[in-house]
Motif scaffolding. Structure first.
Motif, short mmCIF file in Angstrom:
data_model
loop_
_atom_site.label_atom_id
_atom_site.label_comp_id
_atom_site.label_asym_id
_atom_site.label_seq_id
_atom_site.Cartn_x
_atom_site.Cartn_y
_atom_site.Cartn_z
N ASP A 1 0.85 -1.19 0.00
CA ASP A 1 0.00 0.00 0.00
C ASP A 1 0.89 1.25 0.00
N PRO A 2 0.87 2.03 -1.07
CA PRO A 2 1.73 3.21 -1.11
C PRO A 2 1.33 4.30 -0.12
N ALA A 3 0.13 4.16 0.47
CA ALA A 3 -0.32 5.16 1.45
C ALA A 3 0.27 4.90 2.83
N THR A 4 0.98 3.80 3.01
CA THR A 4 1.59 3.47 4.29
C THR A 4 3.10 3.33 4.11
N ASP A 5 3.79 3.15 5.21
CA ASP A 5 5.24 2.91 5.18
C ASP A 5 5.57 1.43 5.24
N ALA A 6 4.58 0.56 5.03
CA ALA A 6 4.80 -0.88 5.12
C ALA A 6 5.67 -1.37 3.96
N ASP A 7 6.17 -2.59 4.11
CA ASP A 7 7.00 -3.21 3.07
C ASP A 7 6.21 -3.34 1.78
N TRP A 8 6.94 -3.31 0.69
CA TRP A 8 6.32 -3.67 -0.58
C TRP A 8 7.21 -4.68 -1.29
N VAL A 9 6.59 -5.45 -2.19
CA VAL A 9 7.26 -6.56 -2.86
C VAL A 9 6.98 -6.48 -4.35
N LEU A 10 8.00 -6.70 -5.15
CA LEU A 10 7.84 -6.84 -6.59
C LEU A 10 7.70 -8.32 -6.92
N ILE A 11 6.65 -8.66 -7.66
CA ILE A 11 6.40 -10.05 -8.04
C ILE A 11 6.63 -10.19 -9.54
N ASP A 12 7.70 -10.90 -9.89
CA ASP A 12 8.18 -11.12 -11.26
C ASP A 12 8.77 -9.84 -11.84
N THR A 13 9.60 -10.01 -12.88
CA THR A 13 10.39 -8.87 -13.35
C THR A 13 10.37 -8.68 -14.86
N GLY A 14 9.46 -9.30 -15.57
CA GLY A 14 9.30 -9.03 -16.97
C GLY A 14 10.49 -9.42 -17.83
N LEU A 15 10.65 -8.73 -18.92
CA LEU A 15 11.69 -8.99 -19.91
C LEU A 15 12.95 -8.18 -19.59
N PRO A 16 14.08 -8.50 -20.23
CA PRO A 16 15.29 -7.71 -19.99
C PRO A 16 15.10 -6.22 -20.30
N THR A 17 14.23 -5.92 -21.24
CA THR A 17 13.96 -4.53 -21.60
C THR A 17 13.04 -3.81 -20.61
N SER A 18 12.56 -4.52 -19.61
CA SER A 18 11.59 -3.94 -18.67
C SER A 18 12.23 -3.20 -17.50
N ARG A 19 13.54 -3.33 -17.33
CA ARG A 19 14.20 -2.84 -16.11
C ARG A 19 13.85 -1.39 -15.79
N GLN A 20 14.11 -0.49 -16.70
CA GLN A 20 13.93 0.92 -16.40
C GLN A 20 12.47 1.26 -16.17
N ALA A 21 11.58 0.66 -16.95
CA ALA A 21 10.16 0.92 -16.77
C ALA A 21 9.67 0.44 -15.41
N ILE A 22 10.21 -0.69 -14.94
CA ILE A 22 9.82 -1.18 -13.61
C ILE A 22 10.33 -0.23 -12.53
N ILE A 23 11.55 0.23 -12.64
CA ILE A 23 12.10 1.17 -11.66
C ILE A 23 11.27 2.45 -11.64
N GLU A 24 10.95 2.99 -12.80
CA GLU A 24 10.15 4.21 -12.85
C GLU A 24 8.77 4.00 -12.26
N ALA A 25 8.15 2.86 -12.57
CA ALA A 25 6.83 2.57 -12.02
C ALA A 25 6.90 2.43 -10.50
N ALA A 26 7.93 1.75 -10.00
CA ALA A 26 8.08 1.57 -8.55
C ALA A 26 8.29 2.91 -7.85
N GLU A 27 9.12 3.76 -8.44
CA GLU A 27 9.38 5.06 -7.82
C GLU A 27 8.14 5.94 -7.87
N HIS A 28 7.37 5.81 -8.93
CA HIS A 28 6.12 6.57 -9.01
C HIS A 28 5.12 6.12 -7.95
N ARG A 29 5.05 4.81 -7.73
CA ARG A 29 4.05 4.29 -6.79
C ARG A 29 4.48 4.43 -5.34
N PHE A 30 5.77 4.16 -5.06
CA PHE A 30 6.21 4.07 -3.67
C PHE A 30 7.20 5.16 -3.25
#
Length: 294
Positions: free
Chosen positions: A44-73
């Protein structure tokens, strides 16, 4: 003749677009489609609780995943862990670089370890399962292992899920020997990985349109159909209210459950390629029932 299990638009779980390509399903559950596969953000991005990434997509997904994670959390909130449903190329493509970037542990079922510590490749794909170009091209898909041995941790034997309170992991092999799904009984929410998928993966057209249908695991990378059937029967027995899979849109409700039960009841007719129920011998120490950690 292929039996289809179409889903209706009313079966699609409502989602909220929150930016950076993220679709929120529940306050603590969101996903982003990365080309042909979903990556899932638990927490939950509204709390300070832990968050977990489940699966990591393709090799080309790295930057998009980082950007999405930083946007959400937030930029200063890396995940507490990366959790894998299994180790196929479209689920671990960015694993090594993301685990290093965030300096976090990687959790998986121990039967997937040979494919995650550099020891073994998956069995070859079967291009003759039918369905379209995705299947025909499957021998070209990577099957070599990644290597995150220094960060790799087994999922707990008590079936709890690290940093995901209230969830349990279920061993759902067939598509991969150590494939797992995640289950939260409190709201009957299921993260199914590729044990089932909600759009066809053998056809380029279906992959592009994301037409909602209930399917067994992607055919061209499923070596053990007996195990796959057992897993689908187990998941149908849970009677989930909400399912998010590795491929396709999240679905919910009574009609979804009816389609899932149909898939379980007639799995061989619906899911198994005719004349192709091969069962190779990937790197695994035991069959169902012969090992104690399931």
């Amino acid at each position: 003749m292929t039996v289809q299990l179409p889903l209706e638009d009313s079966d699609l779980a409502p989602t909220t677009e929150t930016g950076s390509g993220i679709s929120a399903i529940l306050p603590d559950l969101a996903f982003r489609r990365m080309s042909i596969v979903n990556v899932i953000f638990y927490g939950d991005p509204a709390t300070d609780a832990d968050w977990v990434l489940i699966d990591t997509g393709l090799p080309t997904s790295r930057q998009a995943i980082i950007e999405a994670a930083e946007h959400r959390f937030g930029v200063m909130r890396p995940p507490s862990a990366i959790l894998l449903t299994h180790g196929h190329f479209d689920h671990v493509g960015s694993l090594e670089t993301l685990a290093q970037h965030w300096n976090v542990p990687v959790y998986a079922h121990w039967l997937e370890f040979p494919y995650l510590n550099g020891q073994a490749s998956y069995p070859p794909a079967d291009p003759l399962v039918g369905g379209g170009a995705m299947a025909l091209l499957s021998p070209l898909y990577p099957r070599s292992p990644v290597n995150v041995e220094q960060r790799l941790q087994p999922l707990p034997q008590d079936r709890s899920v690290p940093f995901m309170p209230g969830w349990t992991w279920l061993h759902t092999p067939g598509h991969a020997p150590g494939h797992v799904s995640l289950w939260r009984a409190a709201d009957r929410c299921l993260i199914a990985g590729d044990a089932i998928v909600t759009t066809g993966q053998e056809s380029v057209y279906e992959v592009m349109t994301q037409r909602p249908e209930m399917h067994g695991p992607p055919r061209y990378l499923t070596p053990d159909w007996g195990e796959a059937q057992y897993s689908v029967v187990e998941l149908a027995g849970l009677k989930p209210e909400l399912i998010i899979t590795g491929h396709g849109q999240p679905v919910r409700g009574a009609n979804m459950r009816a389609r899932l039960q149909q898939l379980a009841d007639k799995f061989k007719e619906i899911a198994v390629p005719e004349g192709r129920p091969y069962a190779l011998d990937p790197a695994k120490p035991g069959k169902r029932g012969n090992d104690t950690y399931r």
